[in-house]
Write an enzyme that holds these catalytic residues in place. Structure first.
Site, mmCIF file in Angstrom:
data_model
loop_
_atom_site.group_PDB
_atom_site.id
_atom_site.type_symbol
_atom_site.label_atom_id
_atom_site.label_comp_id
_atom_site.label_asym_id
_atom_site.label_seq_id
_atom_site.Cartn_x
_atom_site.Cartn_y
_atom_site.Cartn_z
ATOM 1 N N GLU A 94 30.725 57.389 58.123
ATOM 2 C CA GLU A 94 31.607 58.554 58.009
ATOM 3 C C GLU A 94 31.587 59.099 56.581
ATOM 4 O OE1 GLU A 94 32.957 60.987 59.087
ATOM 5 O OE2 GLU A 94 34.943 60.641 59.927
ATOM 6 N N ASP A 95 31.913 60.373 56.434
ATOM 7 C CA ASP A 95 31.963 60.956 55.083
ATOM 8 C C ASP A 95 33.230 60.545 54.336
ATOM 9 O OD1 ASP A 95 33.600 62.462 56.786
ATOM 10 O OD2 ASP A 95 32.809 64.404 56.176
ATOM 11 N N ASP A 98 40.612 59.861 55.753
ATOM 12 C CA ASP A 98 41.764 60.550 55.179
ATOM 13 C C ASP A 98 43.035 59.990 55.833
ATOM 14 O OD1 ASP A 98 43.258 62.473 53.848
ATOM 15 O OD2 ASP A 98 42.735 64.102 55.208
ATOM 16 N N ARG A 160 28.235 71.854 52.295
ATOM 17 C CA ARG A 160 27.721 70.534 52.670
ATOM 18 C C ARG A 160 26.449 70.205 51.909
ATOM 19 N NH1 ARG A 160 30.480 69.005 57.374
ATOM 20 N NH2 ARG A 160 30.900 70.663 58.857
HETATM 21 P P1 IMP Z 1 41.098 61.806 59.178
HETATM 22 O O1 IMP Z 1 41.009 61.765 60.672
HETATM 23 O O2 IMP Z 1 42.386 62.431 58.717
HETATM 24 O O3 IMP Z 1 40.879 60.465 58.517
HETATM 25 O O4 IMP Z 1 40.041 62.823 58.652
HETATM 26 C C1 IMP Z 1 38.753 62.570 58.620
HETATM 27 C C2 IMP Z 1 37.922 63.835 58.639
HETATM 28 O O5 IMP Z 1 38.557 64.958 58.008
HETATM 29 C C3 IMP Z 1 36.696 63.554 57.842
HETATM 30 O O6 IMP Z 1 35.685 63.063 58.664
HETATM 31 C C4 IMP Z 1 36.354 64.886 57.236
HETATM 32 O O7 IMP Z 1 35.457 65.563 58.084
HETATM 33 C C5 IMP Z 1 37.646 65.635 57.161
HETATM 34 N N1 IMP Z 1 38.177 65.614 55.765
HETATM 35 C C6 IMP Z 1 39.207 64.900 55.274
HETATM 36 N N2 IMP Z 1 39.400 65.115 53.968
HETATM 37 C C7 IMP Z 1 38.445 65.987 53.605
HETATM 38 C C8 IMP Z 1 38.090 66.608 52.339
HETATM 39 O O8 IMP Z 1 38.684 66.374 51.268
HETATM 40 N N3 IMP Z 1 37.019 67.453 52.375
HETATM 41 C C9 IMP Z 1 36.323 67.727 53.512
HETATM 42 N N4 IMP Z 1 36.610 67.171 54.700
HETATM 43 C C10 IMP Z 1 37.651 66.315 54.744
HETATM 44 MG MG MG Z 2 34.006 63.804 59.309
#
Ligand code: IMP
Ligand code: MG
Length: 170
Positions: A94-95, A98, A160
């Site tokens: 994963e990138d 969050d 990206r």
């Molecule tokens: P989560 O489900 O809240 O953990 O979010 C994960 C997804 O939100 C990641 O796979 C990213 O694609 C996107 N995301 C969260 N923070 C960022 C950021 O700072 N920049 C770009 N994408 C983000």
């Molecule tokens: Mg993502």
């Protein structure tokens, strides 16, 4: 919105990805391993990481989406989870983690599909916004609560293709 200061340089990314690849190589010896990339954000990370892993591994991608601009939205599955993962050791690539919602969602599904183990490898970890406790076995860098772009991460589909990770500015 524009690209702001560099948070992680191309050089630091390269060095860290090499370390992660070496760690994974040593941990996943003699296992049926599946690297599962989450599109689109993991595209750069996966391309580099997979080449730093000196083992025969399967590489697959799934597509989900949870962000609208900089705001988290509802998670949707955009690709087929109908693969048999029984007996496989799945490493989700994963990138960024969050809130942890995306990882929670994927781990539940991968577990339902019979995977022997499921671990997370994330380039970035933004722990300050976590809602769901998430154990990241392989984390590249911890970052503060800022919206970042580059090396796969986007803002509204853009940036990206940057070689580094930068903060997005107003
Ligand atoms: P989560 O489900 O809240 O953990 O979010 C994960 C997804 O939100 C990641 O796979 C990213 O694609 C996107 N995301 C969260 N923070 C960022 C950021 O700072 N920049 C770009 N994408 C983000
Ligand atoms: Mg993502």
């Amino acid at each position: 919105m524009q690209i702001g200061k560099t948070l992680i340089s191309e050089r630091r990314i390269r060095r860290r990805v090499r370390e992660l690849g070496a760690q994974i190589t040593s941990d996943y010896q003699n296992r049926d391993t599946v690297l599962m990339g989450v599109l689109n954000g993991s595209v750069c990370f996966m391309a580099d990481l997979m080449r730093e892993i000196s083992l025969p591994v399967e590489v697959i991608f799934i597509r989900l989406s949870s962000y609208q601009g900089t705001q988290p939205g509802e998670i949707k599955v955009g690709s087929d989870f109908g693969i048999d993962l029984s007996g496989k050791h799945v490493l989700i690539v994963e990138d960024i983690v969050d809130t942890g919602s995306t990882m929670k969602f994927i781990i539940e599904r991968v577990t339902d599909l019979g995977a022997s183990t499921v671990e997370i490898c994330s380039l970035l970890d933004k722990p300050s916004r976590r809602i769901h406790p998430t154990e990241i076995r392989y984390a590249g860098f911890q970052i503060p609560d800022e919206f970042v772009v580059g090396y796969g991460l986007d803002y509204d589909g853009l940036h990206r293709n940057l070689r580094h990770v930068a903060v997005l500015e107003e």
